[in-house]
Design a protein around this motif. Structure first.
Motif, PDB file in Angstrom:
ATOM      1  N   ILE A 117       0.832  -1.261  -0.077  1.00 49.12           N
ATOM      2  CA  ILE A 117      -0.151  -0.030  -0.119  1.00 49.12           C
ATOM      3  C   ILE A 117       0.964   1.302  -0.009  1.00 49.12           C
ATOM      4  O   ILE A 117       0.602   2.110  -0.665  1.00 49.12           O
ATOM      5  N   LYS A 118       1.956   1.098   0.760  1.00 44.85           N
ATOM      6  CA  LYS A 118       2.751   2.309   0.823  1.00 44.85           C
ATOM      7  C   LYS A 118       3.492   2.639  -0.583  1.00 44.85           C
ATOM      8  O   LYS A 118       3.506   3.862  -0.932  1.00 44.85           O
ATOM      9  N   ALA A 119       3.910   1.568  -1.098  1.00 44.17           N
ATOM     10  CA  ALA A 119       4.614   1.673  -2.535  1.00 44.17           C
ATOM     11  C   ALA A 119       3.541   2.328  -3.254  1.00 44.17           C
ATOM     12  O   ALA A 119       3.875   3.342  -4.225  1.00 44.17           O
ATOM     13  N   ILE A 120       2.104   1.928  -3.456  1.00 39.13           N
ATOM     14  CA  ILE A 120       1.374   2.384  -4.375  1.00 39.13           C
ATOM     15  C   ILE A 120       0.995   3.812  -4.056  1.00 39.13           C
ATOM     16  O   ILE A 120       1.000   4.719  -5.086  1.00 39.13           O
ATOM     17  N   MET A 121       1.106   4.485  -2.828  1.00 38.39           N
ATOM     18  CA  MET A 121       0.754   5.668  -2.363  1.00 38.39           C
ATOM     19  C   MET A 121       1.778   6.583  -3.044  1.00 38.39           C
ATOM     20  O   MET A 121       1.716   7.539  -3.302  1.00 38.39           O
ATOM     21  N   GLU A 122       2.999   5.929  -2.792  1.00 39.70           N
ATOM     22  CA  GLU A 122       4.209   6.861  -3.161  1.00 39.70           C
ATOM     23  C   GLU A 122       4.230   6.879  -4.615  1.00 39.70           C
ATOM     24  O   GLU A 122       4.572   8.000  -5.138  1.00 39.70           O
ATOM     25  N   ALA A 123       3.601   5.816  -5.437  1.00 40.66           N
ATOM     26  CA  ALA A 123       3.650   6.002  -6.732  1.00 40.66           C
ATOM     27  C   ALA A 123       2.631   7.102  -7.366  1.00 40.66           C
ATOM     28  O   ALA A 123       3.053   7.567  -8.522  1.00 40.66           O
ATOM     29  N   ARG A 124       1.866   7.459  -6.769  1.00 35.69           N
ATOM     30  CA  ARG A 124       0.807   8.492  -7.157  1.00 35.69           C
ATOM     31  C   ARG A 124       1.385   9.776  -7.317  1.00 35.69           C
ATOM     32  O   ARG A 124       2.016  10.143  -6.396  1.00 35.69           O
TER      33      ARG A 124
END
Lengths: 106, 212
Positions: free
Chosen positions: B205-212
């Motif tokens: 989830i953290k990775a997805i959030m950062e990617a945005r």
């Protein structure tokens, strides 16, 4: 409590001499079983002496009769012809079941 | 591996409960094992007695029968029987129970069996000394038989108790404890697995959030 004898005639006479008055002379194992049934009903009998020869034929019924009771105790004695040959030594069988190994007795 | 206990939820509460159960089962197992060993020791002690008691009772009885036959030969069967009916009754037996390792075994106490010729109650005028002998022998035999009855019953009761104790020890050792332990292990693995899953989820989830 009283002692009782269920046996052949001579054994009953012998124990009578020793002061055991409740002696029943029986002629067959069936008769012995009948007597034993009566004795079990009485509350004051502490020990029943019976001959091996009589009890051998009615063992199943006798065990069923006395299974749940702590009294009377039943003791098997040889009659005047001496001890009978047993297929399995009851003492040995007990040891085998309790300890799990055959132990030479005597 | 042993079977799991059915229907357990892999939760922390369940794990704690199971752990106490394992502890209890192990404690019970140890106690029962000690009880079994103590019973077996007692059993062997009584076994010694039982061996002697049967032999002694049989020997006494055969002596007694021999004496009776002699009496019958000297006085006639009928007369001996008459005397037997005239003989006085013994006071009987006292019974108690005694406890061996929690097994209630009977104790039989026979009041004085040996009597003098006069106390027996039959007439002396027309009886022979063989009859006195037979009566004395039967009195001895009676004492031995009572002793035998007590020992044999005790040993039977002890054997029964040993058998059932053994069965319980084995059930704990081979079924219950392994099963509990296997279940504890299963729950632990499930909990660990869930933790790893959660950790990975968070990372993801953290990775997805950062990617945005």
């Amino acid at each position: 409590m009283k002692i009782s004898v269920i046996a052949d005639f001579d054994t009953v006479v012998g124990f009578r001499l020793a002061g055991v008055k409740q002696g029943y002379a029986v002629n067959s194992p069936e008769e012995a079983l009948e007597r034993l049934r009566e004795l079990v009903k009485k509350e004051d009998v502490g020990l029943v002496i019976i001959t091996e020869r009589l009890v051998d034929k009615i063992r199943g019924d006798v065990e069923k009769l006395l299974e749940k009771k702590s009294f009377p105790l039943l003791v098997e004695i040889p009659d005047k012809a001496g001890p009978i040959e047993k297929k399995v030594d009851p003492l040995k069988e007990l040891v085998r079941r309790a300890v799990g190994v055959d132990i030479k007795i005597e | 591996m042993a079977d799991l206990i059915e229907g357990v939820n892999p939760t922390r509460m369940e794990l704690l409960k199971l752990k106490t159960k394992v502890k209890l089962a192990k404690k019970g197992h140890r106690l029962l094992k000690e009880k079994r060993d103590a019973l077996i020791m007692e059993f062997f002690n009584i076994l010694e007695e039982a061996k002697g008691a049967r032999r002694q009772a049989e020997a006494r009885l055969s002596e007694a029968f021999h004496a009776l036959i002699l009496a019958q030969a000297s006085m006639g069967v009928l007369k001996v029987t008459q005397c037997a009916y005239a003989a006085k009754e013994t006071p009987g037996i006292e019974t108690y129970t005694r406890s061996i390792m929690g097994v209630r075994v009977p104790v039989l106490e026979l009041q004085e069996t040996s009597r003098s010729v006069i106390e027996r109650g039959y007439g002396l005028a027309d009886t022979t000394s063989q009859l006195d002998e037979a009566a004395a022998r039967f009195e001895e035999a009676l004492a031995a038989v009572v002793q035998l009855a007590e020992v044999e019953r005790s040993i039977k009761l002890l054997a029964k108790e040993i058998e059932s104790t053994k069965r319980r020890v084995n059930a704990l050792e081979n079924v219950l404890i392994p099963r509990l332990e296997a279940t504890v292990k299963y729950i632990k693995m499930r909990l660990d697995e869930m933790e790893r899953e959660n950790f990975f989820k968070l990372k993801r989830i953290k990775a997805i959030m950062e990617a945005r």
